[in-house]
Scaffold this motif. Structure first.
Motif, PDB file in Angstrom:
ATOM      1  N   UNK A  37      -7.955  22.003 -69.729  1.00  0.00           N
ATOM      2  CA  UNK A  37      -7.273  21.701 -71.028  1.00  0.00           C
ATOM      3  C   UNK A  37      -6.122  20.768 -71.023  1.00  0.00           C
ATOM      4  N   UNK A  38      -5.188  20.952 -70.041  1.00  0.00           N
ATOM      5  CA  UNK A  38      -3.943  20.446 -70.062  1.00  0.00           C
ATOM      6  C   UNK A  38      -4.014  18.937 -69.711  1.00  0.00           C
ATOM      7  N   UNK A  39      -5.076  18.790 -68.604  1.00  0.00           N
ATOM      8  CA  UNK A  39      -5.182  17.152 -68.549  1.00  0.00           C
ATOM      9  C   UNK A  39      -5.829  16.598 -69.354  1.00  0.00           C
ATOM     10  N   UNK A  40      -6.916  17.273 -70.414  1.00  0.00           N
ATOM     11  CA  UNK A  40      -7.591  16.629 -71.411  1.00  0.00           C
ATOM     12  C   UNK A  40      -6.431  16.356 -72.484  1.00  0.00           C
ATOM     13  N   UNK A  41      -5.284  17.230 -72.913  1.00  0.00           N
ATOM     14  CA  UNK A  41      -4.458  17.057 -73.853  1.00  0.00           C
ATOM     15  C   UNK A  41      -3.528  15.797 -73.504  1.00  0.00           C
ATOM     16  N   UNK A  95       7.212  13.258 -72.194  1.00  0.00           N
ATOM     17  CA  UNK A  95       8.254  13.348 -71.201  1.00  0.00           C
ATOM     18  C   UNK A  95       9.116  14.529 -71.251  1.00  0.00           C
ATOM     19  N   UNK A  96       9.375  15.239 -72.341  1.00  0.00           N
ATOM     20  CA  UNK A  96      10.192  16.374 -72.413  1.00  0.00           C
ATOM     21  C   UNK A  96       9.666  17.639 -71.883  1.00  0.00           C
ATOM     22  N   UNK A  97      10.160  18.852 -72.464  1.00  0.00           N
ATOM     23  CA  UNK A  97       9.649  20.109 -72.056  1.00  0.00           C
ATOM     24  C   UNK A  97       8.987  20.583 -72.977  1.00  0.00           C
ATOM     25  N   UNK A  98      10.009  20.731 -74.311  1.00  0.00           N
ATOM     26  CA  UNK A  98       9.541  21.499 -75.379  1.00  0.00           C
ATOM     27  C   UNK A  98       8.289  20.952 -76.102  1.00  0.00           C
ATOM     28  N   UNK A  99       7.859  19.904 -76.326  1.00  0.00           N
ATOM     29  CA  UNK A  99       6.941  19.429 -77.362  1.00  0.00           C
ATOM     30  C   UNK A  99       5.621  19.340 -76.262  1.00  0.00           C
ATOM     31  N   UNK A 100       5.589  19.085 -74.831  1.00  0.00           N
ATOM     32  CA  UNK A 100       4.341  19.424 -73.993  1.00  0.00           C
ATOM     33  C   UNK A 100       3.909  21.035 -74.141  1.00  0.00           C
ATOM     34  N   UNK A 101       4.961  21.788 -73.911  1.00  0.00           N
ATOM     35  CA  UNK A 101       4.774  23.117 -74.229  1.00  0.00           C
ATOM     36  C   UNK A 101       4.327  23.739 -75.504  1.00  0.00           C
ATOM     37  N   UNK A 147       2.154  23.534 -69.038  1.00  0.00           N
ATOM     38  CA  UNK A 147       1.944  22.065 -69.753  1.00  0.00           C
ATOM     39  C   UNK A 147       2.701  21.071 -69.491  1.00  0.00           C
ATOM     40  N   UNK A 148       4.246  21.310 -69.636  1.00  0.00           N
ATOM     41  CA  UNK A 148       5.295  20.248 -69.096  1.00  0.00           C
ATOM     42  C   UNK A 148       5.068  19.899 -67.588  1.00  0.00           C
ATOM     43  N   UNK A 149       5.027  21.022 -66.955  1.00  0.00           N
ATOM     44  CA  UNK A 149       4.952  20.740 -65.323  1.00  0.00           C
ATOM     45  C   UNK A 149       3.624  19.825 -64.971  1.00  0.00           C
ATOM     46  N   UNK A 154       1.215  14.302 -64.039  1.00  0.00           N
ATOM     47  CA  UNK A 154       0.325  13.389 -64.377  1.00  0.00           C
ATOM     48  C   UNK A 154       1.117  11.855 -64.767  1.00  0.00           C
ATOM     49  N   UNK A 155       2.156  12.077 -65.126  1.00  0.00           N
ATOM     50  CA  UNK A 155       2.973  10.781 -65.404  1.00  0.00           C
ATOM     51  C   UNK A 155       3.017   9.860 -64.229  1.00  0.00           C
ATOM     52  N   UNK A 156       3.041  10.499 -62.850  1.00  0.00           N
ATOM     53  CA  UNK A 156       2.992   9.692 -61.642  1.00  0.00           C
ATOM     54  C   UNK A 156       1.883   9.018 -61.371  1.00  0.00           C
ATOM     55  N   UNK A 157       0.759   9.505 -62.154  1.00  0.00           N
ATOM     56  CA  UNK A 157      -0.701   8.731 -62.094  1.00  0.00           C
ATOM     57  C   UNK A 157      -0.987   7.898 -63.502  1.00  0.00           C
TER      58      UNK A 157
END
Length: 168
Positions: A37-41, A95-101, A147-149, A154-157
């Motif tokens: 689900x997280x990768x799908x997001x 790239x933040x923490x709050x919005x991905x969470x 999710x933020x982690x 995933x941003x590396x790829x």
């Protein structure tokens, strides 16, 4: 676009195997985090509705093959979630923490509400799914915190997972 589709499908395959073979068998966890689900997001927000729908269907299809749930249930859930996440294409900062969470929390809540709705209409087909249980709270918490982690990982790829608009 083909490269992004293949890379996303490989991520889904690896995570589906990891999630169903390893995390579902850890007895000390009340429920497993939903990595697919997280990768799908991530891929839906980065690539848009069409890619989100296709990715949601593929990830749901893999989960339907690897689990004992009614065939098509995860396809339906994840296709809807991929479409909703794709509506926010390139408009959210991942790239933040709050919005991905918050994205992980909202996607998990949408998944739970959709499962409750489907189990209401098809009570014999879906095992009893309770909204207020420790395992649901654990899943919500894990998805929100991971999710933020996972987005940072995933941003590396990104060059493999995100469609290059100029080449399409």
């Amino acid at each position: 676009m083909i490269r992004s589709f293949i890379a996303t499908t490989l991520f889904f395959l690896i995570l589906a195997l990891f999630e169903t073979a390893i995390f579902s068998n850890l007895l000390f966890l009340p429920s497993s985090p939903d990595f697919l689900l997280i990768v799908l997001l991530y891929v839906a927000v980065q690539n848009g509705r069409l890619f989100g729908v296709i990715s949601g269907f593929i990830s749901g299809l893999l989960l339907d093959f690897f689990t004992g749930c009614p065939f098509g249930l995860n396809c339906l859930l994840r296709t809807i979630i991929g479409y909703i996440a794709g509506l926010f294409n390139k408009s959210l900062n991942l790239s933040g923490v709050l919005l991905p969470a918050l994205q992980g929390l909202s996607a998990s809540v949408i998944k739970i509400v959709l499962l409750l709705l489907i189990s209401f209409f098809f009570p014999a087909g879906i095992k009893g799914y309770t909204l207020f249980s420790f395992s649901r709270l654990f899943e919500l918490t894990c998805n929100t915190l991971l999710t933020p982690v996972i987005f940072m990982f995933l941003s590396l790829f990104e060059r493999y997972l995100v469609v290059d608009v100029e080449k399409v």
